[in-house]
Design a protein around this motif. Structure first.
Motif, PDB file in Angstrom:
ATOM      1  N   ALA A 203       0.827  -1.210   0.000  1.00  0.00           N
ATOM      2  CA  ALA A 203       0.000   0.000   0.000  1.00  0.00           C
ATOM      3  C   ALA A 203       0.862   1.261   0.000  1.00  0.00           C
ATOM      4  CB  ALA A 203      -0.930  -0.006   1.216  1.00  0.00           C
ATOM      5  N   SER A 204       1.959   1.260   0.759  1.00  0.00           N
ATOM      6  CA  SER A 204       2.847   2.426   0.788  1.00  0.00           C
ATOM      7  C   SER A 204       3.511   2.658  -0.563  1.00  0.00           C
ATOM      8  CB  SER A 204       3.906   2.235   1.879  1.00  0.00           C
ATOM      9  OG  SER A 204       3.314   2.097   3.148  1.00  0.00           O
ATOM     10  N   MET A 207       0.943   4.086  -3.013  1.00  0.00           N
ATOM     11  CA  MET A 207       0.653   5.493  -2.734  1.00  0.00           C
ATOM     12  C   MET A 207       1.798   6.391  -3.177  1.00  0.00           C
ATOM     13  SD  MET A 207      -1.269   5.453   0.971  1.00  0.00           S
ATOM     14  CE  MET A 207      -1.378   7.244   0.937  1.00  0.00           C
ATOM     15  N   SER A 208       3.024   5.953  -2.976  1.00  0.00           N
ATOM     16  CA  SER A 208       4.174   6.769  -3.403  1.00  0.00           C
ATOM     17  C   SER A 208       4.260   6.882  -4.917  1.00  0.00           C
ATOM     18  CB  SER A 208       5.466   6.159  -2.854  1.00  0.00           C
ATOM     19  OG  SER A 208       5.689   4.868  -3.404  1.00  0.00           O
ATOM     20  N   GLY A 210       1.581   7.064  -6.762  1.00  0.00           N
ATOM     21  CA  GLY A 210       0.372   7.741  -7.207  1.00  0.00           C
ATOM     22  C   GLY A 210      -0.697   6.803  -7.727  1.00  0.00           C
ATOM     23  N   MET A 212      -3.223   5.262  -6.303  1.00  0.00           N
ATOM     24  CA  MET A 212      -4.114   5.083  -5.164  1.00  0.00           C
ATOM     25  C   MET A 212      -5.416   4.397  -5.547  1.00  0.00           C
ATOM     26  SD  MET A 212      -3.569   8.709  -3.177  1.00  0.00           S
ATOM     27  CE  MET A 212      -3.882   9.652  -4.682  1.00  0.00           C
TER      28      MET A 212
END
Length: 247
Positions: A203-204, A207-208, A210, A212
């Motif tokens: 998940a990290s 998100m990093s 983009g 999402m």
């Protein structure tokens, strides 16, 4: 396996007969006056016998290692996020056969002490039932924690027991079930940790980058399966579960 299955069948036969402290009611078919009714007590005994026989398998499963095995294996499937893989039939089947494997010393003891003497007509039904219950009580006592047993004794209103013989079986069974659920949830928590770490890392990273809108479970599932295969997960889980009953 045949001896264990035969022993369980014999216990299911013994259970309803001892519960009523009377022989099984006889069913007689004959010709009589129209409108004649059989004695109500006989009908009630037949109904109670059929009811006990229908719930006897569930009662026996709740007194064995089946609870911990089934709950932990279900936690494992949820932690991996594989939805319905493996299916419920496989989870229950694996837990059932592992239960026979773990409980085989207890079943053999019941077979030697109670079932075989009863089949040889050297002891009566009530004596056979009492002899069969003792090994099961010993197993449940070995897996029951004092906190759950004290709670159930306090709720039931019984005084503090001086020894194990003073603990009623109907109080020991729910205390054993609570202890098994407690241990199963503790093991489930430990199983969740490595898979949760993988979910957080994926998940990290998403998100990093983009991304999402992309569900992390789609990306993390292959890594979970890879980790499980690399550490030989089934052998590790099953081995730890079996050894937990011999501690």
């Amino acid at each position: 396996m045949k001896s264990a299955a035969g022993m369980i069948t014999a216990l299911m036969i013994l259970l309803p007969t001892v519960a009523f402290s009377e022989p099984l009611p006889a069913i007689t078919i004959g010709i009589g006056q129209a409108g004649s009714q059989p004695p109500p007590s006989t009908l009630m005994q037949i109904l109670l016998v059929m009811t006990v026989l229908s719930v006897a398998p569930a009662i026996l499963l709740m007194m064995t290692s089946f609870i911990r095995l089934a709950v932990v294996l279900s936690f494992l499937r949820q932690a991996m996020g594989t939805q319905q893989m493996p299916p419920n039939q496989i989870i229950v089947g694996l837990a059932l056969f592992l239960t026979f494997f773990i409980m085989s010393p207890v079943f053999n003891q019941i077979n030697e002490q109670a079932v075989q003497p009863y089949l040889a007509q050297s002891i009566d039904q009530k004596t056979a039932f009492n002899l069969a219950v003792e090994p099961m009580r010993g197993f449940m006592f070995s897996q029951t924690t004092e906190s759950e047993l004290s709670l159930l004794m306090e709720i039931s209103g019984h005084p503090d027991p001086a020894n194990r013989g003073d603990v009623p079986t109907l109080t020991l069974i729910p205390a054993f079930m609570l202890s098994e659920l407690k241990r199963a949830f503790q093991i489930g928590f430990m199983i969740y940790i490595p898979f949760l770490v993988i979910d957080m890392i994926v998940a990290s990273v998403l998100m990093s980058m983009g991304m999402m809108m992309l569900p992390p479970i789609i990306i993390s599932l292959p890594f979970k399966l890879l980790l499980f295969v690399l550490v030989d997960g089934w052998t590790l889980i099953v081995g730890s579960l079996v050894q937990s009953f011999h501690m």
